[in-house]
Design an enzyme around this catalytic site. Structure first.
Site, PDB file in Angstrom:
ATOM      1  N   HIS A  53     -10.295 109.787  21.887  1.00  0.00           N
ATOM      2  CA  HIS A  53     -11.680 110.041  22.319  1.00  0.00           C
ATOM      3  C   HIS A  53     -12.647 109.465  21.296  1.00  0.00           C
ATOM      4  O   HIS A  53     -12.230 108.971  20.254  1.00  0.00           O
ATOM      5  CB  HIS A  53     -11.916 111.540  22.581  1.00  0.00           C
ATOM      6  CG  HIS A  53     -11.818 112.432  21.384  1.00  0.00           C
ATOM      7  ND1 HIS A  53     -10.652 112.607  20.670  1.00  0.00           N
ATOM      8  CD2 HIS A  53     -12.749 113.216  20.765  1.00  0.00           C
ATOM      9  CE1 HIS A  53     -10.867 113.460  19.685  1.00  0.00           C
ATOM     10  NE2 HIS A  53     -12.129 113.840  19.704  1.00  0.00           N
ATOM     11  N   ASP A  57     -14.611 111.283  13.786  1.00  0.00           N
ATOM     12  CA  ASP A  57     -13.427 111.563  12.959  1.00  0.00           C
ATOM     13  C   ASP A  57     -12.143 111.012  13.588  1.00  0.00           C
ATOM     14  O   ASP A  57     -11.052 111.181  13.046  1.00  0.00           O
ATOM     15  CB  ASP A  57     -13.301 113.071  12.671  1.00  0.00           C
ATOM     16  CG  ASP A  57     -13.168 113.917  13.922  1.00  0.00           C
ATOM     17  OD1 ASP A  57     -13.887 113.662  14.910  1.00  0.00           O
ATOM     18  OD2 ASP A  57     -12.318 114.835  13.923  1.00  0.00           O
ATOM     19  N   HIS A  58     -12.257 110.323  14.733  1.00  0.00           N
ATOM     20  CA  HIS A  58     -11.094 109.697  15.373  1.00  0.00           C
ATOM     21  C   HIS A  58     -11.226 108.178  15.495  1.00  0.00           C
ATOM     22  O   HIS A  58     -10.250 107.503  15.802  1.00  0.00           O
ATOM     23  CB  HIS A  58     -10.851 110.322  16.759  1.00  0.00           C
ATOM     24  CG  HIS A  58     -10.556 111.788  16.666  1.00  0.00           C
ATOM     25  ND1 HIS A  58      -9.293 112.307  16.828  1.00  0.00           N
ATOM     26  CD2 HIS A  58     -11.359 112.833  16.362  1.00  0.00           C
ATOM     27  CE1 HIS A  58      -9.337 113.623  16.639  1.00  0.00           C
ATOM     28  NE2 HIS A  58     -10.580 113.961  16.358  1.00  0.00           N
ATOM     29  N   HIS A 111     -12.922 118.622  26.000  1.00  0.00           N
ATOM     30  CA  HIS A 111     -13.475 118.445  24.647  1.00  0.00           C
ATOM     31  C   HIS A 111     -14.554 117.358  24.698  1.00  0.00           C
ATOM     32  O   HIS A 111     -15.662 117.531  24.217  1.00  0.00           O
ATOM     33  CB  HIS A 111     -12.332 118.064  23.711  1.00  0.00           C
ATOM     34  CG  HIS A 111     -12.734 117.837  22.288  1.00  0.00           C
ATOM     35  ND1 HIS A 111     -13.141 118.853  21.451  1.00  0.00           N
ATOM     36  CD2 HIS A 111     -12.786 116.705  21.542  1.00  0.00           C
ATOM     37  CE1 HIS A 111     -13.424 118.348  20.254  1.00  0.00           C
ATOM     38  NE2 HIS A 111     -13.216 117.042  20.284  1.00  0.00           N
ATOM     39  N   ASP A 130      -7.828 116.008  20.405  1.00  0.00           N
ATOM     40  CA  ASP A 130      -8.455 117.322  20.209  1.00  0.00           C
ATOM     41  C   ASP A 130      -8.406 118.157  21.487  1.00  0.00           C
ATOM     42  O   ASP A 130      -9.321 118.943  21.762  1.00  0.00           O
ATOM     43  CB  ASP A 130      -9.922 117.156  19.758  1.00  0.00           C
ATOM     44  CG  ASP A 130     -10.017 116.638  18.336  1.00  0.00           C
ATOM     45  OD1 ASP A 130      -8.968 116.480  17.684  1.00  0.00           O
ATOM     46  OD2 ASP A 130     -11.148 116.392  17.882  1.00  0.00           O
ATOM     47  N   HIS A 168      -5.668 117.460  14.589  1.00  0.00           N
ATOM     48  CA  HIS A 168      -6.102 118.228  13.413  1.00  0.00           C
ATOM     49  C   HIS A 168      -5.040 119.222  12.945  1.00  0.00           C
ATOM     50  O   HIS A 168      -4.245 119.722  13.751  1.00  0.00           O
ATOM     51  CB  HIS A 168      -7.366 119.040  13.723  1.00  0.00           C
ATOM     52  CG  HIS A 168      -8.595 118.201  13.895  1.00  0.00           C
ATOM     53  ND1 HIS A 168      -9.448 117.906  12.861  1.00  0.00           N
ATOM     54  CD2 HIS A 168      -9.116 117.596  14.993  1.00  0.00           C
ATOM     55  CE1 HIS A 168     -10.444 117.153  13.312  1.00  0.00           C
ATOM     56  NE2 HIS A 168     -10.265 116.954  14.608  1.00  0.00           N
TER      57      HIS A 168
HETATM   58 FE    FE Z   1     -11.600 115.758  15.916  1.00  0.00          FE
HETATM   59 ZN    ZN Z   2     -13.100 115.538  18.599  1.00  0.00          ZN
END
Ligand code: FE
Ligand code: ZN
Length: 252
Positions: A53, A57-58, A111, A130, A168
């Site tokens: 996605h 942070d990805h 998400h 996520d 995560h």
């Molecule tokens: Fe994340």
């Molecule tokens: Zn995320």
């Protein structure tokens, strides 16, 4: 198919996938350039970048890695304007080859509205970003609770031996939440010993498996009578129970 776990930021996981027969190197969700590149350097190439996605942070490693290794970036078609440097657009249920490996795209919104999982059917391995975590599920940001409920149900029906690699290291906090509302679950208690020892030794708590999650992850156990009772939702629908759990976790 060899998988290397790469810890990024405070609790993100990126994953390097090495396919030996054709010497194909791929990475799932490169959070940041440096820790990912430390691992990629050993192979001195990076053929594909896979994004579950669009969250920073990805995807924040995308452009620098693509620039250094001339990689192809793969993501969901609807997120073509949000995934930096995207080259290959996937549709729901589409199969895509990376070297001799093939994955199936599973569309799992909730998400975000463009979230996907990469399911390697032959190897029985799924990258869930996520959406499904060890003992938890992602926060509902862009989609609805119904989206997340349906998405988790798509993952629930994968073969129980399927290994789950998520985005995560949230397992400890998820464990505490599961124990609060499912305290008599003996499998969960057993798993908690394992988790605590891994965390103590600074080891990742993943992969988990679909089968283990079915028995321990409260977000997949909304139809369990003890959990319904603990929430005072004896006569509620599965989706209502799930939604209540998601709301409670948001403030846990
Ligand atoms: Fe994340
Ligand atoms: Zn995320």
């Amino acid at each position: 198919m060899k998988i290397e776990i790469i810890k990024c930021l405070s609790d993100n996981f990126s994953y390097l996938i090495f396919e030996e027969e054709t010497n194909t190197v791929s990475i799932v969700d490169p959070s940041v350039f440096i820790p990912c590149d430390e691992v990629i350097k050993k192979y001195n190439k990076l053929d594909f970048i896979l994004n579950t996605h669009h969250h920073a942070d990805h995807v924040d490693g995308n452009i620098a890695l693509k620039k250094k290794y001339n990689s192809k970036i793969i993501g969901f078609e609807d997120d073509k304007d949000r995934i930096p440097g995207i080259d290959i657009l996937l549709k729901n249920s589409q199969r895509q080859k990376i070297g001799n490996l093939t994955f199936k795209t599973i569309f799992i919104p909730g998400h975000t509205i463009g979230h996907i999982a990469f399911y390697f059917e032959r190897e029985k391995i799924v990258f869930t970003g996520d959406t499904l975590f060890s003992l938890g599920c992602g926060r509902v940001f862009e989609g609805t609770h119904t989206d997340m409920f349906n998405s988790l149900n798509k993952l629930k029906i994968l073969p129980p031996e399927t290994k789950v690699y998520c985005g995560h290291e949230y397992t400890k906090s998820n464990l505490n939440f599961c124990l609060k509302y499912d305290p008599n679950n003996s499998m969960l208690k057993k798993k908690s010993i394992e988790i605590n020892s891994k965390i103590k030794n600074d080891l990742p708590t993943i992969p988990t498996t679909i089968g283990e999650e079915l028995k321990t992850n409260i977000f997949l156990r909304y139809d369990d009578d003890d959990i319904k009772l603990a929430l005072n939702l004896k006569d509620s629908s599965d989706e209502e129970v799930f939604s209540k759990l998601r709301d409670l976790k948001d403030v846990f």
